[in-house]
Design a protein around this motif. Structure first.
Motif, PDB file in Angstrom:
ATOM      1  N   UNK A  32       1.118  -1.052  -0.157  1.00  0.00           N
ATOM      2  CA  UNK A  32      -0.137  -0.067  -0.093  1.00  0.00           C
ATOM      3  C   UNK A  32       0.418   0.767  -0.220  1.00  0.00           C
ATOM      4  N   UNK A  33       1.999   1.621   0.102  1.00  0.00           N
ATOM      5  CA  UNK A  33       2.972   2.292   0.662  1.00  0.00           C
ATOM      6  C   UNK A  33       3.190   3.189  -0.872  1.00  0.00           C
ATOM      7  N   UNK A  34       4.041   1.983  -1.403  1.00  0.00           N
ATOM      8  CA  UNK A  34       4.048   1.766  -3.001  1.00  0.00           C
ATOM      9  C   UNK A  34       2.783   2.838  -4.089  1.00  0.00           C
ATOM     10  N   UNK A  35       2.167   2.177  -3.705  1.00  0.00           N
ATOM     11  CA  UNK A  35       1.083   2.134  -4.605  1.00  0.00           C
ATOM     12  C   UNK A  35       0.559   3.956  -4.704  1.00  0.00           C
ATOM     13  N   UNK A  36       0.244   4.379  -2.492  1.00  0.00           N
ATOM     14  CA  UNK A  36      -0.237   5.535  -2.243  1.00  0.00           C
ATOM     15  C   UNK A  36       0.671   6.564  -2.887  1.00  0.00           C
TER      16      UNK A  36
END
Length: 460
Positions: free
Chosen positions: A148-152
């Motif tokens: 989720x960190x990278x997608x965000x």
């Protein structure tokens, strides 16, 4: 003779005083409880529907409780950002409901009585979501460190990015990558090494698959819910992506985010014959609804209509930008409005008397349309629509030589993307005549008119 006043035994005084204290304490407790309850209810009403600063993870699920449990465990293990999990059970019969009830304090869920399909399950979850951002996630997935960190980071890097999807081991299209593992245990080893931020792996694409999608909450008012006219699964995500691309928004693969996908587990359970039948029906529905959707996307992009005063309006508009004018609409609660050039007018007339059938829209779509301060009758709208310059009346429908139907507007004509769109707006019987080619060429062309999603859920 002097009388002596009799005194109660000491223990009687004590018990009487204790009884009074207990009564007083009970009253105070009850009043305090009632006051606290009333304050809690008031606070709940105030905050209901307000987003929280985190991500709502919406998981539609059907008869795959073991996969679902593993998916949720992976989210809880590998998600560092604030989040809430919302599971929508599509009438499962394998113990999913029992599992969810045991997890009631740790996640939110809805138990549907019947299988509403991917679109129906997702829509229920979207309605429940409170996060600033939303993820739609299949139950047959395992998220990995940094997912989720990278997608965000990708989503927030550009306001024109509408939706972000991850890379995976099993899917159709550009999101699938070659992986070196054969087992889930090996997958975790691979993911631990791979889970590092890398913007060089971000890629703009024309298609994202609905097994995992991240987007801003505000996107819903621009795009609306998924179309529940698609059965069980397949093509509803394609349909949603076309609506998003019509706004000129970007779809991006965040290749530095990896999710393991077991792959269409629920669909495989249908069996090959039923799967092919559903796939074929959904494909036909998609084609009937859009015709050639990519040509409409290209036309809108090249037209410049998404720019106003030099500013791109992709994220600033509403679903109504692609709705027609001069139609009667209603929500699930039977509130009715006249839709007139992107604005809704409260309407209290009786459509039965006027032969007008209202079109059902979601409350989400209706709320996103600007509301006029005054009511308008059908007759008033028709009077406003008369042109005095010899041109057709505002709102009239014409069919051109190539079969396309147009609605005449104040300063432009707007094409319907298909006859199905015309039918969904209950306008098929209102076509006046063919439109002369010279008139067609002399008037600017506006945004196309698309069909509103079919909704089965009475609370949307």
């Amino acid at each position: 003779m002097r009388r002596t006043k009799m005194r109660k035994p000491a223990n009687q005084d004590y018990h009487h005083m204790e009884s009074n204290l207990i009564t007083d304490a009970g009253i105070r407790y009850r009043l305090g409880y009632e006051r606290g309850y009333e304050q809690g209810v008031a606070r709940g009403r105030e905050t209901f529907g307000q987003p929280f600063h985190g991500t709502s993870i919406v998981i539609p699920s059907y008869n795959q409780v073991d996969y679902l449990a593993r998916c949720i465990e992976s989210i809880e293990t590998h998600t560092t950002e604030p989040y809430e999990i919302i599971v929508v059970d599509n009438g499962s019969t394998d113990g999913t409901a029992s599992y969810l009830e045991k997890r009631a304090g740790q996640l939110r869920f809805a138990l549907l009585e019947a299988n509403k399909g991917f679109a129906g399950g997702v829509n229920q979850g979207l309605m429940m979501a409170k996060g600033d951002t939303i993820v739609i996630l299949n139950n047959d997935t395992l998220v990995t460190p940094g997912w989720l960190t990278h997608m965000m980071q990708c989503l927030l890097s550009d306001p024109m990015i509408g939706v972000v999807g991850p890379a995976t081991n099993y899917i159709s299209g550009e999101q699938q990558i070659d992986v070196p593992y054969d087992t889930v245990d090996e997958m975790w080893e691979y993911a631990a090494v791979r889970g590092k931020p890398d913007k060089s792996k971000w890629k703009v694409t024309d298609r994202l698959v609905g097994f995992c999608l991240l987007f801003r909450r505000e996107l819903l008012k621009n795009i609306g819910y998924f179309d529940e006219g698609f059965r069980i699964g397949n093509y509803e995500d394609e349909d949603w992506m076309i609506r998003l691309r019509l706004r000129g928004l970007k779809l991006v693969i965040a290749g530095d985010s990896f999710i393991h996908h077991f792959g269409s587990v629920s669909m495989k359970k249908l069996g090959q014959e039923q799967f092919e039948e559903i796939h074929s029906q959904n494909e036909q529905y998609y084609t009937k609804k859009w015709g050639d959707p990519h040509s409409w996307v290209n036309e809108v992009r090249q037209s410049g209509l998404l720019f106003r005063n030099g500013t791109h309006i992709g994220r600033a508009g509403t679903s109504a930008d692609f709705f027609p004018s001069h139609v009667l609409i209603r929500d699930q609660g039977e509130q009715r409005f006249l839709l007139y050039h992107g604005c809704k007018y409260p309407y209290s007339g009786l459509e039965e008397q006027e032969g007008i059938e209202p079109v059902l829209l979601s409350r989400l779509d209706i709320r996103s349309i600007p509301t006029a301060a005054n009511e308008m009758t059908w007759e008033e709208m028709m009077r406003l629509s008369v042109n005095s310059n010899g041109q057709p009346a505002d709102g009239q429908l014409f069919r051109s030589g190539d079969g396309t139907v147009y609605q005449w507007g104040k300063d432009m004509i707007r094409p319907f993307v298909s006859d199905f769109a015309l039918e969904r707006w209950n306008l098929k019987e209102r076509i006046i005549t063919n439109l002369p080619e010279e008139l067609l060429q002399s008037v600017p062309r506006g945004l196309p008119v698309i069909a509103p999603p079919i909704l089965q859920n009475p609370v949307l």
